[in-house]
Structure formats: C-alpha cells, structure tokens
Design an enzyme around this catalytic site. Structure first.
Site, PDB file in Angstrom:
ATOM      1  N   CYS A 185     -16.540 -28.250  10.206  1.00  0.00           N
ATOM      2  CA  CYS A 185     -16.887 -28.624   8.717  1.00  0.00           C
ATOM      3  C   CYS A 185     -15.731 -28.292   7.769  1.00  0.00           C
ATOM      4  O   CYS A 185     -15.196 -29.240   7.057  1.00  0.00           O
ATOM      5  CB  CYS A 185     -17.930 -27.920   8.213  1.00  0.00           C
ATOM      6  N   CYS A 190     -16.424 -32.024   7.181  1.00  0.00           N
ATOM      7  CA  CYS A 190     -17.141 -32.372   6.183  1.00  0.00           C
ATOM      8  C   CYS A 190     -15.947 -32.191   5.085  1.00  0.00           C
ATOM      9  O   CYS A 190     -15.707 -33.215   3.941  1.00  0.00           O
ATOM     10  CB  CYS A 190     -18.258 -31.702   5.770  1.00  0.00           C
ATOM     11  N   TYR A 202     -20.680 -42.569  11.856  1.00  0.00           N
ATOM     12  CA  TYR A 202     -20.533 -41.724  10.861  1.00  0.00           C
ATOM     13  C   TYR A 202     -18.581 -41.474  10.822  1.00  0.00           C
ATOM     14  O   TYR A 202     -18.023 -42.025   9.794  1.00  0.00           O
ATOM     15  CB  TYR A 202     -20.788 -40.023  11.291  1.00  0.00           C
ATOM     16  N   GLU A 243     -16.349 -43.637   8.070  1.00  0.00           N
ATOM     17  CA  GLU A 243     -15.866 -42.796   7.082  1.00  0.00           C
ATOM     18  C   GLU A 243     -14.367 -42.649   7.112  1.00  0.00           C
ATOM     19  O   GLU A 243     -13.709 -43.002   5.988  1.00  0.00           O
ATOM     20  CB  GLU A 243     -16.402 -41.481   7.251  1.00  0.00           C
ATOM     21  N   GLU A 252     -32.089 -44.245 -11.223  1.00  0.00           N
ATOM     22  CA  GLU A 252     -33.036 -44.769 -12.235  1.00  0.00           C
ATOM     23  C   GLU A 252     -34.001 -45.785 -11.348  1.00  0.00           C
ATOM     24  O   GLU A 252     -35.118 -46.144 -11.670  1.00  0.00           O
ATOM     25  CB  GLU A 252     -32.539 -45.578 -13.482  1.00  0.00           C
TER      26      GLU A 252
HETATM   27  P1  FAD Z   1     -18.816 -26.000  14.451  1.00  0.00           P
HETATM   28  O1  FAD Z   1     -18.561 -25.859  13.060  1.00  0.00           O
HETATM   29  O2  FAD Z   1     -17.976 -27.015  15.154  1.00  0.00           O
HETATM   30  O3  FAD Z   1     -18.270 -24.240  14.835  1.00  0.00           O
HETATM   31  C1  FAD Z   1     -18.031 -24.031  16.288  1.00  0.00           C
HETATM   32  C2  FAD Z   1     -16.835 -22.939  16.323  1.00  0.00           C
HETATM   33  O4  FAD Z   1     -17.134 -22.206  17.556  1.00  0.00           O
HETATM   34  C3  FAD Z   1     -15.471 -23.677  16.128  1.00  0.00           C
HETATM   35  O5  FAD Z   1     -14.722 -23.159  15.511  1.00  0.00           O
HETATM   36  C4  FAD Z   1     -14.952 -23.729  17.544  1.00  0.00           C
HETATM   37  O6  FAD Z   1     -13.733 -23.780  17.708  1.00  0.00           O
HETATM   38  C5  FAD Z   1     -15.708 -22.667  18.187  1.00  0.00           C
HETATM   39  N1  FAD Z   1     -15.701 -22.231  19.693  1.00  0.00           N
HETATM   40  C6  FAD Z   1     -16.161 -23.149  20.570  1.00  0.00           C
HETATM   41  N2  FAD Z   1     -16.163 -22.580  21.600  1.00  0.00           N
HETATM   42  C7  FAD Z   1     -15.956 -21.177  21.574  1.00  0.00           C
HETATM   43  C8  FAD Z   1     -15.735 -20.207  22.463  1.00  0.00           C
HETATM   44  N3  FAD Z   1     -16.082 -20.321  23.753  1.00  0.00           N
HETATM   45  N4  FAD Z   1     -15.523 -18.743  21.999  1.00  0.00           N
HETATM   46  C9  FAD Z   1     -15.043 -18.667  20.531  1.00  0.00           C
HETATM   47  N5  FAD Z   1     -15.179 -19.891  19.809  1.00  0.00           N
HETATM   48  C10 FAD Z   1     -15.471 -21.206  20.287  1.00  0.00           C
HETATM   49  N6  FAD Z   1     -21.797 -32.567   8.538  1.00  0.00           N
HETATM   50  C11 FAD Z   1     -22.004 -32.696   7.148  1.00  0.00           C
HETATM   51  O7  FAD Z   1     -23.274 -31.973   6.951  1.00  0.00           O
HETATM   52  N7  FAD Z   1     -21.840 -33.512   6.223  1.00  0.00           N
HETATM   53  C12 FAD Z   1     -20.638 -34.127   6.586  1.00  0.00           C
HETATM   54  O8  FAD Z   1     -20.109 -34.883   5.496  1.00  0.00           O
HETATM   55  C13 FAD Z   1     -19.887 -33.918   7.882  1.00  0.00           C
HETATM   56  N8  FAD Z   1     -18.684 -34.530   8.013  1.00  0.00           N
HETATM   57  C14 FAD Z   1     -18.375 -34.561   9.143  1.00  0.00           C
HETATM   58  C15 FAD Z   1     -16.944 -35.259   9.302  1.00  0.00           C
HETATM   59  C16 FAD Z   1     -16.667 -35.142  10.597  1.00  0.00           C
HETATM   60  C17 FAD Z   1     -15.072 -35.810  10.842  1.00  0.00           C
HETATM   61  C18 FAD Z   1     -17.132 -34.480  11.769  1.00  0.00           C
HETATM   62  C19 FAD Z   1     -16.335 -34.313  12.765  1.00  0.00           C
HETATM   63  C20 FAD Z   1     -18.171 -33.941  11.567  1.00  0.00           C
HETATM   64  C21 FAD Z   1     -18.887 -33.743  10.259  1.00  0.00           C
HETATM   65  N9  FAD Z   1     -20.148 -33.338  10.051  1.00  0.00           N
HETATM   66  C22 FAD Z   1     -20.593 -33.159   8.578  1.00  0.00           C
HETATM   67  C23 FAD Z   1     -20.705 -32.311  10.940  1.00  0.00           C
HETATM   68  C24 FAD Z   1     -20.668 -30.810  10.993  1.00  0.00           C
HETATM   69  O9  FAD Z   1     -19.104 -30.607  10.878  1.00  0.00           O
HETATM   70  C25 FAD Z   1     -21.150 -30.117  11.834  1.00  0.00           C
HETATM   71  O10 FAD Z   1     -22.425 -30.379  12.142  1.00  0.00           O
HETATM   72  C26 FAD Z   1     -21.072 -28.580  11.851  1.00  0.00           C
HETATM   73  O11 FAD Z   1     -19.844 -28.215  11.812  1.00  0.00           O
HETATM   74  C27 FAD Z   1     -21.697 -27.878  13.111  1.00  0.00           C
HETATM   75  O12 FAD Z   1     -21.460 -26.295  13.051  1.00  0.00           O
HETATM   76  P2  FAD Z   1     -21.484 -25.646  14.211  1.00  0.00           P
HETATM   77  O13 FAD Z   1     -21.719 -24.226  13.524  1.00  0.00           O
HETATM   78  O14 FAD Z   1     -22.658 -25.976  15.094  1.00  0.00           O
HETATM   79  O15 FAD Z   1     -20.213 -25.960  15.056  1.00  0.00           O
HETATM   80  P1  NAP Z   2     -21.951 -40.658  17.144  1.00  0.00           P
HETATM   81  O1  NAP Z   2     -22.594 -40.643  16.022  1.00  0.00           O
HETATM   82  O2  NAP Z   2     -22.173 -40.059  18.666  1.00  0.00           O
HETATM   83  O3  NAP Z   2     -21.106 -42.247  17.425  1.00  0.00           O
HETATM   84  C1  NAP Z   2     -20.393 -42.768  18.606  1.00  0.00           C
HETATM   85  C2  NAP Z   2     -19.695 -44.017  18.199  1.00  0.00           C
HETATM   86  O4  NAP Z   2     -18.933 -44.175  19.288  1.00  0.00           O
HETATM   87  C3  NAP Z   2     -20.899 -44.886  18.296  1.00  0.00           C
HETATM   88  O5  NAP Z   2     -20.495 -45.998  17.393  1.00  0.00           O
HETATM   89  C4  NAP Z   2     -20.658 -45.602  19.744  1.00  0.00           C
HETATM   90  O6  NAP Z   2     -21.007 -46.906  20.118  1.00  0.00           O
HETATM   91  C5  NAP Z   2     -19.280 -45.541  19.824  1.00  0.00           C
HETATM   92  N1  NAP Z   2     -18.691 -45.089  21.258  1.00  0.00           N
HETATM   93  C6  NAP Z   2     -19.133 -44.152  22.203  1.00  0.00           C
HETATM   94  N2  NAP Z   2     -18.144 -44.238  23.479  1.00  0.00           N
HETATM   95  C7  NAP Z   2     -17.658 -45.429  23.233  1.00  0.00           C
HETATM   96  C8  NAP Z   2     -16.566 -46.109  24.072  1.00  0.00           C
HETATM   97  N3  NAP Z   2     -16.523 -45.727  25.241  1.00  0.00           N
HETATM   98  N4  NAP Z   2     -15.972 -47.177  23.480  1.00  0.00           N
HETATM   99  C9  NAP Z   2     -16.216 -47.774  22.129  1.00  0.00           C
HETATM  100  N5  NAP Z   2     -17.051 -47.117  21.620  1.00  0.00           N
HETATM  101  C10 NAP Z   2     -17.781 -46.039  21.881  1.00  0.00           C
HETATM  102  O7  NAP Z   2     -20.618 -39.656  16.837  1.00  0.00           O
HETATM  103  P2  NAP Z   2     -19.641 -39.453  15.634  1.00  0.00           P
HETATM  104  O8  NAP Z   2     -19.374 -40.471  14.608  1.00  0.00           O
HETATM  105  O9  NAP Z   2     -18.797 -38.731  16.158  1.00  0.00           O
HETATM  106  O10 NAP Z   2     -20.768 -38.290  14.832  1.00  0.00           O
HETATM  107  C11 NAP Z   2     -21.104 -37.133  15.469  1.00  0.00           C
HETATM  108  C12 NAP Z   2     -21.924 -36.559  14.612  1.00  0.00           C
HETATM  109  O11 NAP Z   2     -21.222 -35.892  13.537  1.00  0.00           O
HETATM  110  C13 NAP Z   2     -23.066 -37.337  13.883  1.00  0.00           C
HETATM  111  O12 NAP Z   2     -24.225 -37.526  14.722  1.00  0.00           O
HETATM  112  C14 NAP Z   2     -23.190 -36.662  12.520  1.00  0.00           C
HETATM  113  O13 NAP Z   2     -24.289 -35.950  12.502  1.00  0.00           O
HETATM  114  C15 NAP Z   2     -21.944 -35.671  12.458  1.00  0.00           C
HETATM  115  N6  NAP Z   2     -21.295 -36.381  11.313  1.00  0.00           N
HETATM  116  C16 NAP Z   2     -21.931 -36.195  10.141  1.00  0.00           C
HETATM  117  C17 NAP Z   2     -21.084 -36.925   8.820  1.00  0.00           C
HETATM  118  C18 NAP Z   2     -21.854 -36.895   7.411  1.00  0.00           C
HETATM  119  O14 NAP Z   2     -22.853 -35.973   7.317  1.00  0.00           O
HETATM  120  N7  NAP Z   2     -21.361 -37.604   6.615  1.00  0.00           N
HETATM  121  C19 NAP Z   2     -19.853 -37.636   9.143  1.00  0.00           C
HETATM  122  C20 NAP Z   2     -19.277 -37.329  10.387  1.00  0.00           C
HETATM  123  C21 NAP Z   2     -19.929 -36.855  11.260  1.00  0.00           C
HETATM  124  P3  NAP Z   2     -22.517 -47.338  20.592  1.00  0.00           P
HETATM  125  O15 NAP Z   2     -23.410 -47.216  19.439  1.00  0.00           O
HETATM  126  O16 NAP Z   2     -22.291 -48.466  21.205  1.00  0.00           O
HETATM  127  O17 NAP Z   2     -22.961 -46.030  21.675  1.00  0.00           O
END
Ligand code: FAD
Ligand code: NAP
Length: 531
Positions: A93, A98, A235, A239, A511
């Site tokens: 995050c 995020c 997502y 985004e 609203e």
């Molecule tokens: P993480 O935050 O991923 O933390 C896991 C940590 O464990 C990492 O630092 C990793 O390096 C570490 N780790 C892994 N394996 C090991 C190990 N063996 N030993 C030690 N450390 C380890 N969510 C929202 O709510 N709003 C958003 O706008 C949003 N935007 C997003 C945008 C993007 C591009 C992405 C990729 C995700 C987004 N998410 C968003 C999702 C959100 O980031 C995740 O749901 C959240 O971070 C999950 O928290 P977590 O604690 O499960 O894991």
């Molecule tokens: P995702 O929801 O798992 O979506 C994966 C996307 O990639 C889908 O559109 C899928 O298409 C496509 N895809 C998968 N394999 C492919 C391939 N081989 N070739 C081409 N397209 C392929 O993944 P994500 O967008 O990475 O999000 C992961 C999670 O992060 C989400 O579930 C969300 O909870 C969290 N997140 C949250 C926010 C937020 O809160 N604003 C923002 C970002 C991420 P198909 O539909 O055809 O399978």
C-alpha cells in the site's frame, strides 16, 4: 525462565560441614524435579507472536499485540523486482500501491483542473505548462520515505521488535530469517501470523521479465514511461492507464476479456467509454505473446506481438509495457509445507476459518494472502487488529467481510459497496430487486461544459426487505469520499425510504442519492441537461 540450581547447593558450608554424598543426592533430586517440571510446563519461546510481513495487515496486528503486552517480532523483507526495484518498510500500500497510485491519480486530476481553469478566469500561458515525471516521482518517493521512517518509529514506540529479513518456517514454532547480507537467525514463537501479501504476476512469455515493468516498478521509474501499453483490465491496469494518460502520455490498454471482472459491468463499461473518450486506446480480446527489445534506453523501444481469437495478429511498438495481470500470493517459499499449513495449490491463497486461523492452530493469516477475501488495505488492517484483540485482549469481535466499500481510481472514479446488479439478480431474482439510477452533472464540470451524462448513480434495493439498499454504485468525482459515508449507512441497514427522507447537501454530487426516483425497470429518462 527455567529455575536455576538454588545457591545453597553450591555453597561450601552446606549443612554444617561438607558432605559430598548428601550434596550429590540433593542435586540429583533437584535436577529430576527440574526435568519433571520442564516436561509439564508449556515450552518457552523467544516471542509470543512472530508476524511475517510488515505491510498493512502485519504492522497493524503486531502493534496491537504489543500494546496488549505481548512480546512481538515483525519480519519484513522486499524481494527486488526482476528489474531490481526495492523499497522500505510498510508493504504494498505505502510503497507500490494505494499511496503512490492515489498521488499520481491526483496529479492527473490537477492536469484536468488546469484545462478547466481558463473557463473560471485563470489566465494561463499554455507554453509554460509542462509536466515533469522526475519531479513527480521525487515528490512521491520523498513522501513514501517519510512514511517508511514513521513506521519504524512507531514499531519502536510500541516495543515491537523489527527485523528486516526474510522469514521461512523450518519446523513447528520455529522460523529461520535471512537478511540481505545472508545472515541467518532462528526464532521461536508461540503463535505466528502470515501477512506476506502478493507480488505482480508475470506472463511467462518471451521478453516479459527482461523488458516489462509492473506496478512495483512504475512509481519510482527513473524516466518518463512514454508511449505505454498496459496489459490487463482490472483495478491496477485501469488506474495506471488512467493517470498515465492524464499526464499526457500515449496509452493503450490490452484487454483479454472484460473490464473490471467481478464489478458491476454496467459501471465498468461506462468507465471504459469515458477512458476511450479521453484518449486512451483499448485493444480488446487480445493477449500478448512476445515482447522484443528493439532499442535500449530510458525509455527504450519494445515490439509487442499480440494474438486474438477473433482478430488478426498485431505488432506494435511501445516505449514501456506495464504488466497488470493480477498478483500472486507470497506463500510458496515460506516453508508452509514444513509446518503443514494448507494452501489452495492453484492460487497459492491460504484458507482460514472465521477467526483467520489456518489449519495449523498456532498459525494465523490475514490480508491479501487469504482465500476469498477482498484484497484491500483497510481489510488487512481491520483483520489484523481484531485478531490481536481476540488473541490477547479477551475480545471476540470477528472481521466482518460483508459490504466492504471500495473505489477504483480511474479518471472517472468509481465507488461501490455491496452487490453488483449481476450478483443481486443472481441471488434475489430480477423481479425481487429494484434498481434506481440517474446520471448527474457535477457543478464544477458544468462551467467548463464538459462530460455531461457521464457521472452516474445507482442503488440496488431488495424489494422483499423494505427496499433495503443492497448495492451502491457511483461514478464521478470524489467517488471514494461519497461511498465511505453511504457504506456506513448500509451497515446500519439503510432503506430506500430512509434515503428519500435524508435531506441532501446542495450543490454536491452525493445529493443525487437522496432524490433517485427513476427505476431501471421503468426505462425512464435519466439524462441531465443541467445540474
Ligand atoms: P502487503 O501490504 O503486501 O505486505 C506484505 C509484506 O510482507 C511486504 O512488505 C512483503 O515484502 C513482505 N514479505 C513477503 N514475504 C515475506 C517473508 N517471507 N518474510 C518477510 N517479509 C515478507 N488497496 C486499497 O485499499 N486501496 C487502494 O487504493 C489500493 N491500491 C492499490 C494499488 C496497487 C497498484 C496495488 C498493487 C494494490 C493496491 N491496493 C489498494 C491493495 C493493497 O495494497 C493491499 O490489499 C494491501 O497492501 C495488503 O496488505 P497485506 O498486509 O496483506 O500485504
Ligand atoms: P486482478 O483483479 O486479479 O485482475 C487481473 C487482470 O489481468 C484481469 O483484467 C485479467 O483479465 C487480466 N489478466 C490476467 N492474466 C492475463 C493474461 N495472461 N493476459 C492478459 N490479461 C490477463 O488484479 P489487479 O488489478 O492486479 O488487482 C489485484 C487486487 O489489488 C484487486 O483484487 C484489488 O483488491 C487490489 N487493488 C485495489 C485497488 C483499489 O482499492 N483502488 C487498486 C488496485 C488494486 P480477465 O478478466 O480476462 O481474467
């Protein structure tokens, strides 16, 4: 602490003279007692709780457990991306999710505001308005750096021990940690919490790991990505495509099937239409099969070959290819098989009971690694805090995974809570739900006269349950802010009648939800001519 031999046994003046036989006898009896005591007693561990993963969920759980008086170790280690990108404490995050995403989305919104500004009287010299990618990434990374530091301080203040090392189970209640210098340690704990999150998935086609970036690389990319192909349609893909286009870049999204799988498709399609109208290209029903570098550089030039079952092959050149095709749970290299924790072999996700407990009773899991739970920061945090309170604070509240609101920060933001129209129809039947909807025109968009009948509000009501609102959907500015409030109302069981009885705030976008009167069934006119 194990008891030590009483001092009296080791003193020379023992029982009024020195009697070796008696001393040996007493010592033997004491050691026997000690051993019996050791066998009866719970084994002692280095820590009460070891948390693997210092992201949203892991940090929240570890601090809460420590506040409740427990001895906690949190491990966090970032395995660099194939291109070598790494980051600090705090997880996805803060570093690559995020936070940088929302800041870059805001950058794009400011670009739109600059375009709107002249209609509000601002006199701008167009030639001076340029965007600097390096200034943006520097500002974003500086802010992230301050958060990384803040997390370390907060762990220290809460008496949580932090180790920047990779954790891997090596036996029951035992974990091996390895830091980036290869130094290894062994720790034991009574309980463990897996909060290792996910990392981006790769396509496994020629050239993907060598030449493509993922969201893990994008937010600190040392050069402007230029003409970009975003692969994926959920997502992350939409985004990132949205804010890159908002910075003025040439952006194409390659969609395998549909946009935003799992979301209300009426809303998803409206997002796609808006993005297309704002210059983002969509290549639908294509998948990439080969990525070749044709020029090195920052950015270089890549040739992408893509196949479609319906259309002819395409070959196109891009400066950057961003893979956003989903994420893999970090569960396959942490020794789960050694301690017997079951995962879903196909997805790598961990099934847990409603108390976030795995099949191994002393091991728990939260956040993105969980099977069938939303992958969102506040969900991981809430689950982590509540788990710690249940384990160590005598509480019994479980994490409620129902009606979790979310927002997709696409150029036209989308907020949602509860059922999609498809899911509601499937669950209750079309005759048993009433869908109220309307377009709306934000006042601040009306003066520049742009994008009318793009913002959209929709609620889904369960007719049999007093028209209780079971689905809430909004497309428009500040969709997240709007949805957060209505999500609280939905948690309290909001009905359509209560919404109608709520007096609106004028003139704001939200609203519209207090005046929804047209049902989808009636096919009535919902177009707006003014706000
Ligand atoms: P993480 O935050 O991923 O933390 C896991 C940590 O464990 C990492 O630092 C990793 O390096 C570490 N780790 C892994 N394996 C090991 C190990 N063996 N030993 C030690 N450390 C380890 N969510 C929202 O709510 N709003 C958003 O706008 C949003 N935007 C997003 C945008 C993007 C591009 C992405 C990729 C995700 C987004 N998410 C968003 C999702 C959100 O980031 C995740 O749901 C959240 O971070 C999950 O928290 P977590 O604690 O499960 O894991
Ligand atoms: P995702 O929801 O798992 O979506 C994966 C996307 O990639 C889908 O559109 C899928 O298409 C496509 N895809 C998968 N394999 C492919 C391939 N081989 N070739 C081409 N397209 C392929 O993944 P994500 O967008 O990475 O999000 C992961 C999670 O992060 C989400 O579930 C969300 O909870 C969290 N997140 C949250 C926010 C937020 O809160 N604003 C923002 C970002 C991420 P198909 O539909 O055809 O399978």
């Amino acid at each position: 602490m194990e008891p030590s031999l009483p001092a009296v046994f080791t003193q020379r003046h023992y029982v009024g003279g020195y009697d070796r036989t008696l001393k040996a006898h007493c010592e033997g009896a004491f050691l026997k007692l000690l051993e019996q005591n050791r066998q009866k007693k719970e084994p002692s561990y280095d820590y009460d709780l070891i948390v693997i993963g210092g992201g949203s969920g892991g940090l929240a759980a570890s601090k809460e457990a420590a506040k409740l008086g427990k001895n906690v170790l949190v491990l966090d280690f970032v395995v660099p991306t194939p291109l070598g990108t790494r980051w600090g404490l705090g997880g996805t995050c803060v570093n690559v999710g995020c936070i940088p995403k929302k800041l870059m989305h805001q950058t794009a919104l400011l670009g739109q505001a600059i375009k709107d500004a002249p209609t509000f009287g601002w006199q701008l010299d167009d030639k001076t308005i340029q965007h600097s990618w390096s200034s943006l990434t520097e500002a974003v990374q500086n802010y992230i750096g301050s958060l990384n530091w803040g997390y370390r301080v907060s762990l220290r203040e809460n008496n949580v021990t932090y180790e920047n090392a990779y954790g891997e189970f090596i036996g029951p209640h035992r974990i091996k940690t390895t830091n980036n210098k290869g130094v290894q340690k062994i720790h034991t704990a009574e309980r463990f919490l897996i909060a290792t999150g996910e990392r981006p998935h790769y396509l496994n086609i020629p050239g993907d790991r060598e030449y493509c970036i993922t969201s893990d690389d994008l937010f600190s990319l040392p050069y402007c990505p230029g003409k970009t192909l975003v692969i994926g349609a959920s997502y992350v893909a939409l985004e990132c495509a949205g804010f890159l286009a908002g910075l003025g870049l040439d952006v194409t999204v390659m969609v395998r099937s549909i946009l935003l799988r799992g979301f209300d498709q009426d809303m998803a399609n409206k997002i796609g239409e808006y993005m297309e109208e704002h210059g983002i290209k969509f290549l639908r029903k294509y998948v990439p099969v080969k990525i070749k570098q044709i020029k090195e550089g920052t950015p270089g030039l890549l040739k992408v070959t893509a196949h479609s079952a319906e259309y002819s092959e395409i070959i196109e050149e891009y400066n950057t290819v961003l893979l956003a095709i989903g994420r893999d749970a970090c569960t396959r290299k942490i020794g789960l098989q050694t301690v017997g924790v079951k995962i879903n072999e196909k997805t790598g996700k961990i099934p847990v009971n409603d108390e976030e407990q795995t099949n191994v009773p002393y091991i728990y899991a939260i956040g993105d690694v969980l099977e069938g739970k939303p992958e969102l920061t506040p969900v991981a945090i809430q689950a982590g805090r509540l788990l710690a309170r249940r384990l160590y604070g005598g509480a019994d509240t479980k994490c409620d995974y129902i009606n979790i609101p979310t927002t997709v920060f696409t150029p036209l933001e989308y907020g949602a809570c509860g059922y999609s129209e498809e899911k509601a129809t499937e669950r209750f039947g079309n005759d048993n739900i009433e869908v109220y909807h309307s377009y709306f025109w934000p006042l601040e968009w009306a003066v520049p006269s742009r994008d009318n009948n793009k913002c959209y509000a929709k609620i889904i009501c369960n007719i049999a349950d007093k028209e209780r609102v079971i689905g809430f959907h909004v497309l428009g500015p500040s969709a997240g802010e709007i949805t957060q409030g209505f999500a609280a109302a939905m948690k309290c069981g909001m009905t359509k009648e209560q919404l109608d009885g709520t007096i609106g705030i004028h003139p704001v976008c939200a609203e519209i939800f207090t005046t929804l009167s047209v049902t989808k069934r009636s096919d009535g006119n919902i177009l707006q001519s003014g706000c």
